[in-house]
Design an enzyme around this catalytic site. Structure first.
Site, PDB file in Angstrom:
ATOM      1  N   ASP A  20      -8.965  -1.151 -30.042  1.00  0.00           N
ATOM      2  CA  ASP A  20      -7.553  -0.838 -30.260  1.00  0.00           C
ATOM      3  C   ASP A  20      -6.976  -2.021 -31.040  1.00  0.00           C
ATOM      4  OD1 ASP A  20      -4.851  -0.514 -30.146  1.00  0.00           O
ATOM      5  OD2 ASP A  20      -4.736  -0.246 -27.965  1.00  0.00           O
ATOM      6  N   GLY A  65      -4.814   3.298 -38.352  1.00  0.00           N
ATOM      7  CA  GLY A  65      -3.349   3.285 -38.294  1.00  0.00           C
ATOM      8  C   GLY A  65      -2.791   4.681 -38.132  1.00  0.00           C
ATOM      9  N   SER A 115      -1.106   7.792 -39.697  1.00  0.00           N
ATOM     10  CA  SER A 115      -1.338   8.171 -41.096  1.00  0.00           C
ATOM     11  C   SER A 115      -0.266   9.058 -41.727  1.00  0.00           C
ATOM     12  CB  SER A 115      -2.696   8.851 -41.223  1.00  0.00           C
ATOM     13  OG  SER A 115      -2.666  10.084 -40.544  1.00  0.00           O
ATOM     14  N   SER A 165      -0.654   3.735 -49.546  1.00  0.00           N
ATOM     15  CA  SER A 165      -0.445   5.180 -49.718  1.00  0.00           C
ATOM     16  C   SER A 165       0.502   5.475 -50.871  1.00  0.00           C
ATOM     17  CB  SER A 165       0.144   5.722 -48.420  1.00  0.00           C
ATOM     18  OG  SER A 165       0.630   7.033 -48.600  1.00  0.00           O
ATOM     19  N   ASN A 166       0.395   6.689 -51.371  1.00  0.00           N
ATOM     20  CA  ASN A 166       1.363   7.175 -52.378  1.00  0.00           C
ATOM     21  C   ASN A 166       2.774   7.153 -51.786  1.00  0.00           C
ATOM     22  OD1 ASN A 166       2.194  10.272 -51.688  1.00  0.00           O
ATOM     23  ND2 ASN A 166       0.096   9.932 -51.007  1.00  0.00           N
ATOM     24  N   HIS A 167       2.883   7.108 -50.450  1.00  0.00           N
ATOM     25  CA  HIS A 167       4.205   7.118 -49.823  1.00  0.00           C
ATOM     26  C   HIS A 167       4.892   5.735 -49.854  1.00  0.00           C
ATOM     27  CE1 HIS A 167       3.717  11.261 -48.898  1.00  0.00           C
ATOM     28  NE2 HIS A 167       2.494  10.993 -48.432  1.00  0.00           N
ATOM     29  N   TYR A 183       6.755   5.491 -42.388  1.00  0.00           N
ATOM     30  CA  TYR A 183       5.328   5.338 -42.679  1.00  0.00           C
ATOM     31  C   TYR A 183       5.128   4.608 -44.020  1.00  0.00           C
ATOM     32  CZ  TYR A 183       0.768   6.874 -44.438  1.00  0.00           C
ATOM     33  OH  TYR A 183      -0.483   6.914 -44.993  1.00  0.00           O
ATOM     34  N   LYS A 187       3.426   0.863 -45.052  1.00  0.00           N
ATOM     35  CA  LYS A 187       2.397   0.607 -46.072  1.00  0.00           C
ATOM     36  C   LYS A 187       2.848  -0.522 -47.012  1.00  0.00           C
ATOM     37  CE  LYS A 187      -0.770   3.398 -44.761  1.00  0.00           C
ATOM     38  NZ  LYS A 187      -2.067   2.854 -44.322  1.00  0.00           N
ATOM     39  N   ARG A 241       1.740  19.618 -55.300  1.00  0.00           N
ATOM     40  CA  ARG A 241       1.899  18.163 -55.264  1.00  0.00           C
ATOM     41  C   ARG A 241       0.545  17.461 -55.287  1.00  0.00           C
ATOM     42  NH1 ARG A 241       2.926  13.581 -51.965  1.00  0.00           N
ATOM     43  NH2 ARG A 241       2.111  14.588 -50.115  1.00  0.00           N
TER      44      ARG A 241
HETATM   45  C1  15L Z   1      -0.873  10.021 -46.762  1.00  0.00           C
HETATM   46  O1  15L Z   1      -0.582   8.846 -46.900  1.00  0.00           O
HETATM   47  C2  15L Z   1      -1.406  10.518 -45.481  1.00  0.00           C
HETATM   48  O2  15L Z   1      -2.160   9.563 -44.792  1.00  0.00           O
HETATM   49  C3  15L Z   1      -2.186  11.803 -45.631  1.00  0.00           C
HETATM   50  O3  15L Z   1      -2.365  12.372 -44.353  1.00  0.00           O
HETATM   51  C4  15L Z   1      -1.474  12.792 -46.561  1.00  0.00           C
HETATM   52  O4  15L Z   1      -0.281  13.218 -45.990  1.00  0.00           O
HETATM   53  C5  15L Z   1      -1.215  12.111 -47.900  1.00  0.00           C
HETATM   54  O5  15L Z   1      -0.519  10.904 -47.734  1.00  0.00           O
HETATM   55  C6  15L Z   1      -0.433  13.011 -48.873  1.00  0.00           C
HETATM   56  O6  15L Z   1       0.608  12.597 -49.371  1.00  0.00           O
HETATM   57  O7  15L Z   1      -0.941  14.086 -49.153  1.00  0.00           O
END
Ligand code: 15L
Length: 274
Positions: free
Chosen positions: A47, A69, A71, A107-109, A132, A136, A170
């Site tokens: 953990d 993590g 996600s 992540s793209n996010h 989220y 990142k 998308r």
């Molecule tokens: C992410 O960052 C996620 O971890 C994944 O589960 C998807 O949601 C992905 O982005 C996405 O944008 O498709």
């Protein structure tokens, strides 16, 4: 052969990655959830929100791919524990154990509030679309600190969507096939002289909204392009949808407070009262 730790190994991305890298590295897989490691790979239950666990799993490895993590978008306490505290513990434990190279799948996010009609490169200011996404950006900033202050070698991959096929419009921009992911991860592990890099973890998609020239500079040559699936994906697409989600790269993450968590344990069925 290098020993590579993959955290979050039971997840979807971890499963694809450990399969793709099998035989190329000595893999040490780790997760909170149990896993029966394939032959030749080791598993350590851990953990990462506990420093003692993070220290145990990072001991004696050459590189860490930190997939562990939370996600998706979700409750702050879950994101705080897994993606802020957990991420800090992994970087700090790696430093204390003398592990120089960390691959951080961001992540793209982290940049999801850029519009879809905008092409962005690795130098843009982050525009997270969710708590989220903020976590990142935190990981990227932590990597920058550990690179500058402690000389660690940090390779950030802003991952799109790991899948064999794009699941919607998308994801035509975001598809990242397992074999392309394996190629980029190997660059992250092997490329000499990495200090701190940001690349986009996507295939060579014609509809991409990224200028991924930094990945190209480092040798990335994706083999896949989501375009071969475009007609079938677009035919399935329903018109309408939230205008903010539709206009921005992060899609639903720009408007939702919760995205279903793929790693959540299955819900128990409760008996209906008669
Ligand atoms: C992410 O960052 C996620 O971890 C994944 O589960 C998807 O949601 C992905 O982005 C996405 O944008 O498709």
């Amino acid at each position: 052969m290098k020993t590579v730790l993959i955290t979050g190994a039971t997840g979807d991305v971890g499963t694809h990655l450990s399969r793709e890298l099998a035989g190329k590295y000595k893999l040490r897989l780790s997760d909170r959830r149990p896993l029966k490691a394939p032959k030749g790979q080791a598993f350590m239950k851990a953990d990462i929100s506990k420093m003692s666990d993070a220290l145990r799993i990072t001991k004696g490895v050459d590189a860490v791919v930190h997939l562990g993590g939370y996600s998706v978008e979700g409750p702050w306490d879950a994101i705080l524990k897994a993606n802020i505290i957990g991420c800090y513990n992994v970087f700090e434990a790696a430093r204390r154990n003398g592990v120089k190279r960390i691959l951080f799948p961001t992540s793209n996010h982290a940049t999801g509030f850029y519009r879809r009609d905008h092409t962005i490169d690795h130098r843009v200011y982050p525009r997270p679309d969710s708590r989220y996404g903020v976590s990142k950006v935190f990981g990227e900033a932590l990597g920058s600190l550990y690179a500058d202050k402690y000389g660690m070698e940090v390779f950030n991959m802003r991952i799109g969507n790991v899948n064999e096929k794009p699941i919607d419009k998308r994801r035509l921009a975001l598809l990242f096939t397992p074999r392309d992911m394996a190629q980029l991860v190997q660059i992250g592990i092997e490329h000499p002289g990495i200090k701190f890099e940001i690349v986009y973890g996507v295939s060579g998609n014609r509809r991409s909204w990224y200028d991924n020239s930094n990945a190209t500079r480092l040798g990335y040559r994706p083999q896949d392009d989501s375009e071969v699936f475009a007609a079938e994906v677009l035919a399935r697409e329903k018109p309408g949808g939230d205008p903010i989600a539709e206009a921005h790269q992060g899609g639903a993450f720009c408007v939702a407070e919760d995205i279903p968590n793929p790693a959540a344990p299955p819900r128990r069925k409760t008996k209906k009262k008669k």
